[in-house]
Design a protein around this motif. Structure first.
Motif, PDB file in Angstrom:
ATOM      1  N   ILE A 189       0.866  -1.187   0.000  1.00  0.00           N
ATOM      2  CA  ILE A 189       0.000   0.000   0.000  1.00  0.00           C
ATOM      3  C   ILE A 189       0.899   1.233   0.000  1.00  0.00           C
ATOM      4  O   ILE A 189       1.739   1.381   0.900  1.00  0.00           O
ATOM      5  CB  ILE A 189      -0.938   0.032   1.230  1.00  0.00           C
ATOM      6  CG1 ILE A 189      -1.695  -1.284   1.360  1.00  0.00           C
ATOM      7  CG2 ILE A 189      -1.906   1.197   1.118  1.00  0.00           C
ATOM      8  CD1 ILE A 189      -1.161  -2.190   2.436  1.00  0.00           C
ATOM      9  N   THR A 190       0.740   2.099  -0.968  1.00  0.00           N
ATOM     10  CA  THR A 190       1.561   3.310  -1.096  1.00  0.00           C
ATOM     11  C   THR A 190       0.711   4.532  -0.777  1.00  0.00           C
ATOM     12  O   THR A 190      -0.285   4.799  -1.446  1.00  0.00           O
ATOM     13  CB  THR A 190       2.145   3.441  -2.512  1.00  0.00           C
ATOM     14  OG1 THR A 190       2.930   2.282  -2.801  1.00  0.00           O
ATOM     15  CG2 THR A 190       3.030   4.681  -2.619  1.00  0.00           C
ATOM     16  N   PHE A 191       1.107   5.268   0.274  1.00  0.00           N
ATOM     17  CA  PHE A 191       0.445   6.506   0.665  1.00  0.00           C
ATOM     18  C   PHE A 191       1.314   7.686   0.222  1.00  0.00           C
ATOM     19  O   PHE A 191       2.515   7.716   0.520  1.00  0.00           O
ATOM     20  CB  PHE A 191       0.272   6.584   2.189  1.00  0.00           C
ATOM     21  CG  PHE A 191      -0.667   5.575   2.767  1.00  0.00           C
ATOM     22  CD1 PHE A 191      -2.017   5.859   2.914  1.00  0.00           C
ATOM     23  CD2 PHE A 191      -0.203   4.335   3.195  1.00  0.00           C
ATOM     24  CE1 PHE A 191      -2.882   4.935   3.470  1.00  0.00           C
ATOM     25  CE2 PHE A 191      -1.053   3.406   3.754  1.00  0.00           C
ATOM     26  CZ  PHE A 191      -2.403   3.696   3.886  1.00  0.00           C
ATOM     27  N   SER A 192       0.722   8.639  -0.462  1.00  0.00           N
ATOM     28  CA  SER A 192       1.437   9.876  -0.782  1.00  0.00           C
ATOM     29  C   SER A 192       1.043  10.945   0.234  1.00  0.00           C
ATOM     30  O   SER A 192      -0.085  10.977   0.712  1.00  0.00           O
ATOM     31  CB  SER A 192       1.091  10.350  -2.200  1.00  0.00           C
ATOM     32  OG  SER A 192      -0.282  10.666  -2.295  1.00  0.00           O
ATOM     33  N   HIS A 193       1.989  11.809   0.576  1.00  0.00           N
ATOM     34  CA  HIS A 193       1.739  12.835   1.586  1.00  0.00           C
ATOM     35  C   HIS A 193       2.782  13.936   1.442  1.00  0.00           C
ATOM     36  O   HIS A 193       3.742  13.819   0.673  1.00  0.00           O
ATOM     37  CB  HIS A 193       1.795  12.233   2.988  1.00  0.00           C
ATOM     38  CG  HIS A 193       3.028  11.399   3.238  1.00  0.00           C
ATOM     39  ND1 HIS A 193       4.275  11.952   3.442  1.00  0.00           N
ATOM     40  CD2 HIS A 193       3.201  10.045   3.291  1.00  0.00           C
ATOM     41  CE1 HIS A 193       5.163  10.991   3.623  1.00  0.00           C
ATOM     42  NE2 HIS A 193       4.540   9.824   3.534  1.00  0.00           N
ATOM     43  N   LYS A 194       2.618  14.998   2.204  1.00  0.00           N
ATOM     44  CA  LYS A 194       3.606  16.057   2.234  1.00  0.00           C
ATOM     45  C   LYS A 194       4.859  15.553   2.942  1.00  0.00           C
ATOM     46  O   LYS A 194       4.795  14.626   3.743  1.00  0.00           O
ATOM     47  CB  LYS A 194       3.047  17.280   2.965  1.00  0.00           C
ATOM     48  CG  LYS A 194       1.855  17.918   2.271  1.00  0.00           C
ATOM     49  CD  LYS A 194       1.334  19.105   3.070  1.00  0.00           C
ATOM     50  CE  LYS A 194       0.126  19.733   2.378  1.00  0.00           C
ATOM     51  NZ  LYS A 194      -0.417  20.866   3.172  1.00  0.00           N
TER      52      LYS A 194
END
Length: 522
Positions: free
Chosen positions: A213-218
């Protein structure tokens, strides 16, 4: 009943013209009553029947989704366990539903169901970004910032039982309430977003090939941890079977099972932050006393010894001591004063003295290089004056440029897990902070480390060439190198290791708070 009888008698006595007048009068009364009814209706709906509790559970997905917003209001009774259980069961229902495919889009909740063949020849990837929840084409997985990759071996595991399987993907915005917060109600979920994944009717556990699972964020300075929701014993976030790979603006979670997943922030707890703050204040006060003593001792010796008038090394030492003393003083004032309109000025002054310390540490390394490595032809006209122009002038230039962009102000360090925060006047612009502090320090530290390594090699190389005569001087050489490391900012290098654990944080805070004492001993 009496009223009806009276009205009936009155109507029997009315003539057609009287009856028309009465109808017209009734119509006008209705026009007058409608606005009044419109005004009073909202008052009757002030407290809607919200089903968010155990005694009054939600009956529909729309009602349960609204609970994420409405349960944040203190006037509403809400049982977070009921809402958590509702969506866990809803995910199971979607996996068991016999309809071919469906999509569920409610406030705060988005879900899709896809039919995937159990005979797939490659991994299956899905996007779960707010604007797109769909199957990703093979080879284009990396184009989606938020994605789930299910290994082919997972479907091969189900092939003997079924020819196709329902894959449920659910994204929930949990909001600011206590829903999906864990038993301690202290978990901070990054971006308030959790992702539920289910394949088929039966739970999936102990996978040999991990789900990704890949989460993108600042870009996050805080440490992130991949966790899953364990609904046993009331429900809580756990990390067993999940592995975290944190990048600059992405975090990849690899887990050996399917569940609801999220990223948890792991800030230093409030008690640790308070302890570190106390150590810093006590250490800075002690360091300030020793630095003042060092400066007084230098000027006293300057009038009694010719060495302190002619040589540049003591002058450089006292310049570094002055910058450190002013840095400690401004830090103490910054911690004790109230942030107001003068906060940008306080942040600029604190930034200036910090840059002065870094610059004079670099100058110490440069002077050490000239004395110990180059040795010959080191005469430079107005040498110390030029060093002062660099040591004090360059930081002024950086502060003026940073201040012109409006980068100074109130900087807040949030301890979200405990609901506490620390405020100080500092650089509020992250880009300016990275460039003018972090990057500048790394350059100074690396330069000092190279020079110190060359000096250490030269010291021990000379001692090795005279083996047998000065073997007992090894410890003296080690102490000399350690003393020189304080001048070139070696102890500040522990900042690069603070991500390892709290032990290095405590050591970094303690050693650098007492840097004034170490300079005096040199």
């Amino acid at each position: 009943m009496r009223l009806r009888a009276v009205m009936r008698k009155s109507l029997n006595r009315c003539t057609p013209s009287d009856l028309g007048a009465m109808l017209l009068l009734g119509f006008l009364l209705l026009l007058q009553l409608d606005p009044m009814r419109a005004k009073t209706e909202p008052q009757t709906n002030e407290k809607p029947n919200i089903r968010c509790s155990e005694e009054n559970p939600p009956l529909s997905t729309h009602g349960a989704a609204n609970c994420f917003v409405l349960c944040n209001q203190s006037s509403l009774e809400c049982n977070s366990k009921v809402i958590e259980s509702f969506w866990i069961k809803k995910e199971e229902e979607l996996a068991e539903n016999e309809t071919s495919q469906l999509s569920l889009y409610e406030p705060k909740v988005k879900a899709t169901v896809h039919i995937v063949s159990a005979s797939v020849s490659q991994d299956v990837s899905f996007s779960f970004s707010p604007s797109q929840m769909t199957v990703l084409p093979a080879g284009n997985e990396t184009e989606a910032p938020d994605r789930v990759r299910l290994p082919r071996s997972l479907f091969e595991r189900l092939r003997p039982k079924m020819s196709s399987v329902r894959v449920v993907l659910m994204v929930i915005n949990i909001g600011k309430g206590d829903i999906f917060k864990g038993q301690q109600l202290s978990s901070t979920v990054l971006d308030k977003r959790i992702v539920g994944i289910r394949v088929g009717k039966e739970p999936i556990r102990d996978l040999e090939e991990l789900v990704e699972i890949t989460f993108s964020h600042k870009p996050e300075l805080q440490k992130l941890q991949c966790v899953f929701w364990d609904d046993n014993k009331g429900g809580d976030w756990k990390s067993t079977g999940c592995y975290t790979e944190q990048k600059f603006n992405q975090t990849i979670c690899r887990c050996d099972h399917l569940s609801f997943f999220a990223l948890l922030l792991k800030p230093i707890d409030a008690s640790t932050a308070k302890t570190l703050n106390q150590i810093s204040l006590a250490g800075c006060s002690t360091s300030l006393c020793f630095l003042i003593l060092t400066i007084i001792l230098y000027f006293a010796l300057r009038f009694t010894r010719q060495k302190f008038k002619s040589e540049d090394a003591p002058k450089i030492h006292v310049a570094l001591s002055i910058s450190l003393a002013l840095l400690n003083l401004t830090f103490i004032i910054n911690q004790s004063s109230k942030q107001g309109t003068s906060c940008p000025a306080q942040g600029g002054i604190f930034h200036f003295f910090l840059l002065c310390c870094f610059t004079w540490m670099g100058i110490e390394a440069f002077h050490l290089y000239l004395l110990a490595i180059k040795i010959f032809n080191i005469y430079i006209r107005h040498y110390f004056l030029k060093l002062c122009l660099v040591g004090w002038g360059f930081p002024i230039l950086v502060v003026l440029i940073t201040g012109s962009t409006g980068s100074y102000g109130q900087y807040t360090i949030d301890e979200k897990a405990n609901g506490t925060h620390e405020k100080l006047c500092w650089i509020k612009n992250r880009t300016a902070l990275y460039i003018t502090v972090h990057a500048y320090f790394v350059v100074i530290f690396l330069f000092g480390a190279v020079v110190l390594s060359l000096v250490a090699w030269k010291i021990f190389h000379l001692r090795g060439s005279r083996a047998g005569k000065e073997q007992n001087q090894t410890w003296k050489g080690i102490l000399t190198v350690l003393g020189l490391s304080c001048l070139v900012g070696g102890t500040w290098g522990l900042f690069l290791l603070t991500q390892i654990g709290l032990t290095t944080v405590y050591i970094f805070t303690l050693l650098n708070s007492l840097q004034g004492k170490k300079i005096l001993s040199i």
